[in-house]
Design an enzyme around this catalytic site. Structure first.
Site, PDB file in Angstrom:
ATOM      1  N   HIS A   1       0.832  -1.205   0.000  1.00  0.00           N
ATOM      2  CA  HIS A   1       0.000   0.000   0.000  1.00  0.00           C
ATOM      3  C   HIS A   1       0.867   1.257   0.000  1.00  0.00           C
ATOM      4  CE1 HIS A   1      -2.297  -3.230   1.956  1.00  0.00           C
ATOM      5  NE2 HIS A   1      -3.368  -2.676   1.441  1.00  0.00           N
TER       6      HIS A   1
ATOM      7  N   MET B   1      -8.051   2.121   0.564  1.00  0.00           N
ATOM      8  CA  MET B   1      -6.672   2.615   0.489  1.00  0.00           C
ATOM      9  C   MET B   1      -5.839   1.868  -0.558  1.00  0.00           C
ATOM     10  SD  MET B   1      -6.021   2.832   4.600  1.00  0.00           S
ATOM     11  CE  MET B   1      -7.311   3.431   5.716  1.00  0.00           C
TER      12      MET B   1
ATOM     13  N   GLU C   1       2.298   2.653   3.274  1.00  0.00           N
ATOM     14  CA  GLU C   1       3.456   2.020   3.917  1.00  0.00           C
ATOM     15  C   GLU C   1       4.739   2.805   3.650  1.00  0.00           C
ATOM     16  OE1 GLU C   1       3.322  -2.494   3.790  1.00  0.00           O
ATOM     17  OE2 GLU C   1       1.747  -1.990   2.380  1.00  0.00           O
TER      18      GLU C   1
ATOM     19  N   ASN D   1     -17.106  -2.240   6.609  1.00  0.00           N
ATOM     20  CA  ASN D   1     -17.644  -1.350   7.653  1.00  0.00           C
ATOM     21  C   ASN D   1     -18.371  -0.200   6.969  1.00  0.00           C
ATOM     22  OD1 ASN D   1     -14.589  -0.713   7.033  1.00  0.00           O
ATOM     23  ND2 ASN D   1     -15.559   1.246   7.555  1.00  0.00           N
TER      24      ASN D   1
END
Ligand code: HPA
Length: 278
Positions: free
Chosen positions: A85, A214, A88, A238
């Site tokens: 990602h 993301m 990171e 979510n």
């Protein structure tokens, strides 16, 4: 040759020293789906990312880091068990290096999966959303820099990034054969790693996003640039910030993704088989 292309070629050569497997379909596994590679792939070969020269290694808990090569329902696949990602700290060109490598290996279709926060008020946690279009915000375009002509053109078209024909087929198969009512919508990629603020979610809703995450968009852009057909499915893990009344946690994302993983794995398996056919 520019530095990004040079790095890509070194990584490709390093990988080809370990396997000559030529996949037809490439798959990137998102949260909760890691076990798919072990359970559903007739594995022929595994290569740890750490053994590929210059390959970016994921630091996210719960993400393994390896390419799994093998067969799903007779279709030759390469599966990314763990992705990298932008949050990171990698260059965006490193984030899309795996997608480009899979194109160079010969994969013609890339199936991307992820977990995301639901923005569309019709969505519930545990739903799956077929990504039909995207919005990229606060992440660099992965094609910025000298164009890699061997991969694709300088100004690639971004109509039909998520292949219409394949997406329609996946909708049919999900509904008719698996009894899964897939949602459809626009996925927005933000950088993370913080979850969004409620005002950002309201903004994204106004802009037309149905879900937020993301990952995925930059990989889809790089894959289309390299001529791959792309489709993508998101697990709504979510409700997004402000829609959900509770604080968001990575654990909640993982828990929902794990809960619906059996259904997601069945869906993904069918997607791979359909991609291999058309
Ligand atoms: N926001 C961003 N990324 C995510 C979310 C979210 O709500 N859920 C899972 N990944």
């Amino acid at each position: 040759m520019n530095a990004v292309e040079d790095k890509l070629i070194r990584a490709y050569k390093s990988l080809r020293e370990k396997t000559d497997f030529v996949p037809d379909v490439a798959v990137t596994l998102g949260s909760g789906l890691g076990a798919f590679a072990d359970e559903r792939v007739d594995i022929k070969c595994v290569i740890d990312y750490a053994d590929i020269e210059g390959f970016p290694i994921s630091t996210v808990v719960g993400h393994k880091g390896r390419f799994v090569f093998g067969y799903v329902g007779g279709v030759k696949v390469v599966v990314m068990q763990g992705r990298v990602h932008y949050y990171e700290g990698y260059e965006i060109t490193d984030v899309v290096m795996p997608a480009r490598l899979m194109a160079m290996m010969g994969a013609k279709t890339l199936i991307l999966t992820n977990a995301s926060g639901g923005i569309n008020p019709e969505f519930s946690a545990g739903d799956f959303m077929l990504i039909r279009d995207h919005i990229s915000l606060f992440v660099p375009n992965p094609l910025v820099g000298e164009n890699i002509d061997k991969l694709g053109i300088r100004f690639p078209d971004m109509n039909n990034v998520y292949d219409n024909a394949l997406s329609e087929r996946i909708l049919e198969v999900a509904e008719d054969e698996l009894g899964i009512s897939l949602k459809q919508g626009v996925y927005a990629q933000l950088s993370g790693p913080s979850f969004e603020a409620p005002a950002e979610i309201r903004m994204l809703g106004t802009l037309g996003a149905d879900a937020v995450g993301m990952s995925t968009v930059v990989e889809a852009i790089a894959a289309r640039h390299a001529g791959m057909r792309v489709c993508a499915i998101s697990c709504i893990s979510n409700l997004a910030a402000g829609i959900s009344k509770t604080a968001l946690t990575h654990e909640e994302v993982q828990a929902t993704a794990n809960e619906v993983a059996p259904k997601f794995k069945a869906l993904l398996e069918r997607c791979i088989v359909e991609s291999g056919k058309c």
